[in-house]
Motif scaffolding. Structure first.
Motif, PDB file in Angstrom:
ATOM      1  N   THR A 118      -8.407  12.525   8.713  1.00  0.00           N
ATOM      2  CA  THR A 118      -7.546  12.924   7.592  1.00  0.00           C
ATOM      3  C   THR A 118      -8.246  13.022   6.248  1.00  0.00           C
ATOM      4  N   GLY A 119      -9.386  12.368   6.071  1.00  0.00           N
ATOM      5  CA  GLY A 119      -9.976  12.297   4.743  1.00  0.00           C
ATOM      6  C   GLY A 119     -11.348  12.901   4.589  1.00  0.00           C
ATOM      7  N   ALA A 120     -12.019  13.180   5.685  1.00  0.00           N
ATOM      8  CA  ALA A 120     -13.375  13.719   5.605  1.00  0.00           C
ATOM      9  C   ALA A 120     -13.348  15.186   5.180  1.00  0.00           C
ATOM     10  N   ARG A 121     -14.462  15.665   4.616  1.00  0.00           N
ATOM     11  CA  ARG A 121     -14.543  17.086   4.240  1.00  0.00           C
ATOM     12  C   ARG A 121     -14.341  17.972   5.470  1.00  0.00           C
ATOM     13  N   THR A 122     -15.022  17.638   6.573  1.00  0.00           N
ATOM     14  CA  THR A 122     -14.818  18.344   7.832  1.00  0.00           C
ATOM     15  C   THR A 122     -14.042  17.402   8.743  1.00  0.00           C
ATOM     16  N   ARG A 123     -12.789  17.688   8.925  1.00  0.00           N
ATOM     17  CA  ARG A 123     -11.916  16.736   9.604  1.00  0.00           C
ATOM     18  C   ARG A 123     -11.919  16.917  11.119  1.00  0.00           C
ATOM     19  N   ALA A 124     -11.850  15.802  11.812  1.00  0.00           N
ATOM     20  CA  ALA A 124     -11.752  15.818  13.270  1.00  0.00           C
ATOM     21  C   ALA A 124     -10.337  16.175  13.684  1.00  0.00           C
ATOM     22  N   GLY A 125     -10.225  16.696  14.891  1.00  0.00           N
ATOM     23  CA  GLY A 125      -8.918  17.057  15.421  1.00  0.00           C
ATOM     24  C   GLY A 125      -8.516  16.258  16.636  1.00  0.00           C
ATOM     25  N   MET A 126      -9.342  15.279  17.032  1.00  0.00           N
ATOM     26  CA  MET A 126      -9.034  14.428  18.177  1.00  0.00           C
ATOM     27  C   MET A 126      -9.875  13.158  18.091  1.00  0.00           C
ATOM     28  N   VAL A 127      -9.512  12.171  18.901  1.00  0.00           N
ATOM     29  CA  VAL A 127     -10.268  10.924  19.030  1.00  0.00           C
ATOM     30  C   VAL A 127     -10.807  10.848  20.453  1.00  0.00           C
ATOM     31  N   LYS A 128     -12.093  10.521  20.572  1.00  0.00           N
ATOM     32  CA  LYS A 128     -12.682  10.356  21.907  1.00  0.00           C
ATOM     33  C   LYS A 128     -12.953   8.883  22.177  1.00  0.00           C
ATOM     34  N   VAL A 129     -12.626   8.440  23.387  1.00  0.00           N
ATOM     35  CA  VAL A 129     -12.948   7.101  23.860  1.00  0.00           C
ATOM     36  C   VAL A 129     -13.573   7.237  25.251  1.00  0.00           C
ATOM     37  N   ALA A 130     -13.987   6.115  25.827  1.00  0.00           N
ATOM     38  CA  ALA A 130     -14.648   6.178  27.139  1.00  0.00           C
ATOM     39  C   ALA A 130     -14.354   4.933  27.963  1.00  0.00           C
ATOM     40  N   SER A 291      -3.472  24.982  23.621  1.00  0.00           N
ATOM     41  CA  SER A 291      -2.715  25.122  22.378  1.00  0.00           C
ATOM     42  C   SER A 291      -1.657  24.034  22.252  1.00  0.00           C
ATOM     43  N   ARG A 292      -1.221  23.457  23.375  1.00  0.00           N
ATOM     44  CA  ARG A 292      -0.286  22.326  23.326  1.00  0.00           C
ATOM     45  C   ARG A 292      -1.029  20.992  23.264  1.00  0.00           C
ATOM     46  N   ALA A 293      -2.110  20.867  24.007  1.00  0.00           N
ATOM     47  CA  ALA A 293      -2.821  19.588  24.082  1.00  0.00           C
ATOM     48  C   ALA A 293      -3.399  19.165  22.739  1.00  0.00           C
ATOM     49  N   PHE A 294      -3.859  20.129  21.946  1.00  0.00           N
ATOM     50  CA  PHE A 294      -4.538  19.803  20.691  1.00  0.00           C
ATOM     51  C   PHE A 294      -3.686  20.064  19.458  1.00  0.00           C
ATOM     52  N   ALA A 295      -2.437  20.481  19.641  1.00  0.00           N
ATOM     53  CA  ALA A 295      -1.530  20.711  18.515  1.00  0.00           C
ATOM     54  C   ALA A 295      -0.870  19.400  18.115  1.00  0.00           C
ATOM     55  N   VAL A 296      -0.853  19.127  16.827  1.00  0.00           N
ATOM     56  CA  VAL A 296      -0.460  17.819  16.321  1.00  0.00           C
ATOM     57  C   VAL A 296       0.533  17.967  15.169  1.00  0.00           C
ATOM     58  N   ASN A 297       1.541  17.107  15.152  1.00  0.00           N
ATOM     59  CA  ASN A 297       2.395  16.951  13.978  1.00  0.00           C
ATOM     60  C   ASN A 297       1.757  15.880  13.093  1.00  0.00           C
ATOM     61  N   TRP A 298       0.836  16.298  12.270  1.00  0.00           N
ATOM     62  CA  TRP A 298      -0.004  15.364  11.516  1.00  0.00           C
ATOM     63  C   TRP A 298       0.844  14.473  10.619  1.00  0.00           C
ATOM     64  N   ARG A 299       0.669  13.157  10.798  1.00  0.00           N
ATOM     65  CA  ARG A 299       1.504  12.192  10.077  1.00  0.00           C
ATOM     66  C   ARG A 299       0.896  11.712   8.790  1.00  0.00           C
ATOM     67  N   LYS A 300      -0.415  11.898   8.636  1.00  0.00           N
ATOM     68  CA  LYS A 300      -1.082  11.329   7.466  1.00  0.00           C
ATOM     69  C   LYS A 300      -2.141  12.305   7.001  1.00  0.00           C
ATOM     70  N   ASP A 301      -2.245  12.501   5.712  1.00  0.00           N
ATOM     71  CA  ASP A 301      -3.254  13.398   5.173  1.00  0.00           C
ATOM     72  C   ASP A 301      -3.648  12.913   3.800  1.00  0.00           C
ATOM     73  N   SER A 302      -4.825  13.307   3.383  1.00  0.00           N
ATOM     74  CA  SER A 302      -5.269  12.941   2.035  1.00  0.00           C
ATOM     75  C   SER A 302      -5.038  14.115   1.090  1.00  0.00           C
ATOM     76  N   ALA A 303      -4.876  13.820  -0.160  1.00  0.00           N
ATOM     77  CA  ALA A 303      -4.602  14.850  -1.131  1.00  0.00           C
ATOM     78  C   ALA A 303      -5.847  15.689  -1.371  1.00  0.00           C
TER      79      ALA A 303
END
Length: 303
Positions: A118-130, A291-303
């Motif tokens: 939400t806050g980086a200049r180039t924002r991620a669109g997912m979280v990866k774990v393992a 298009s469904r798996a990576f589509a998000v109703n983003w809850r938090k964003d930075s100004a």
């Protein structure tokens, strides 16, 4: 609230996303593959160009924090090629990191993930774990807890590296039952490496997405079962849960080095899927499902 897919150049609508490679890498480095890092921007550009020539429009890079994702290069590549690129935050298995660097952020992972979403200049669109091989170890539990917190703050999807394709049900139970992440926000990767169609159906019935990725790597002996695994899911009514990706992790795996690379998905696999499973199924796997798996109703964003 309109769902959007967060790319390195900003949010796009699902309708804009197009034909997608749902799990790949343009840049990645790890001490587990010494001398084989993906760090050549020109080679990445050539691979993207080959992908677009084959009909591709979007790539999801699963390279997480600390493994050389090179977000600014991703921005430039997306601008030059007009390919939508989704990047990842998150964390892989501990063996992929410098241990000093790992300790520095280990107790602040949720905040790190949320910032990159939400806050980086180039924002991620997912979280990866393992996960670990046939189980979920303590490191995975720690990272998964942080990823779940980041999900609840943002609604971001969580992609899971399943070691050898194993422990899918254990990971799903931890994410969904313990941490209350909705199953449709979970993408389980590498399932082709453990082609147990019963487990595949259980995962799909739970509502998670199944990513079959890394086709035609020399060390994967289960490639020949891919169409059978997909067919079993289709026959069970789960076509809407399937994703495909190339998971290119070394320079020699790229199409420019005579490997299958990203174009293989569209030049070789897509025609086979169309022929054997139908055009509608291929469209779901490469267009509608991502298009469904990576589509998000983003809850938090930075100004």
């Amino acid at each position: 609230m309109t769902a959007t897919i967060r790319t390195v150049l900003g949010d796009v609508t699902p309708e804009e996303f197009g034909v997608c490679d749902s799990h790949d890498h343009l840049f990645i480095r790890t001490p587990m593959l010494p001398g084989k890092k993906l760090d050549d921007a020109a080679a990445a550009l050539a691979e993207l160009n080959a992908f677009t020539e084959a009909g591709g429009n979007a790539v999801v890079q699963w390279t997480p924090w600390g493994m050389g994702a090179r977000p600014e290069d991703l921005r430039r590549l997306s601008q030059r090629t007009c390919v939508h690129i989704v990047s990842a935050t998150g964390m892989h298995q501990a063996k992929h990191y410098d241990q000093g660097e790992l300790r520095r952020v280990y107790d602040q992972l949720a905040g790190l993930f949320i910032h990159e979403l939400t806050g980086a200049r180039t924002r991620a669109g997912m979280v990866k774990v393992a996960g670990a091989f046939h189980h979920v170890d303590d490191h995975a539990r720690h990272v998964i807890a942080a990823a779940a917190e980041a999900h609840h703050a943002t609604d971001a999807p969580i992609g899971v590296h399943l070691e050898g394709g194993t422990a899918a049900l254990d990971v799903l139970d931890l994410l969904c039952d313990t941490h209350r992440v909705p199953a449709h926000r979970v993408i389980l990767g590498h399932l082709h490496r453990f082609p147990d169609t019963r487990i595949h159906r259980q995962v799909a019935e739970a509502g998670a997405f199944l990513a079959f990725d890394g086709p035609s790597r020399a060390h994967h002996g289960t490639d020949w079962l891919l169409l059978s695994s997909l067919g079993a899911l289709i026959d069970a009514g789960h076509a809407e849960r399937v994703l495909l990706g190339g998971d290119t992790t070394t320079p020699t795996a790229r199409s420019s080095a005579d490997g299958p690379g990203m174009p293989f998905l569209l030049r070789s696999l897509r025609p086979r899927i169309e022929r054997e499973l139908g055009h509608d199924v291929a469209s779901m796997i490469f267009i509608e499902n991502p298009s469904r798996a990576f589509a998000v109703n983003w809850r938090k964003d930075s100004a």
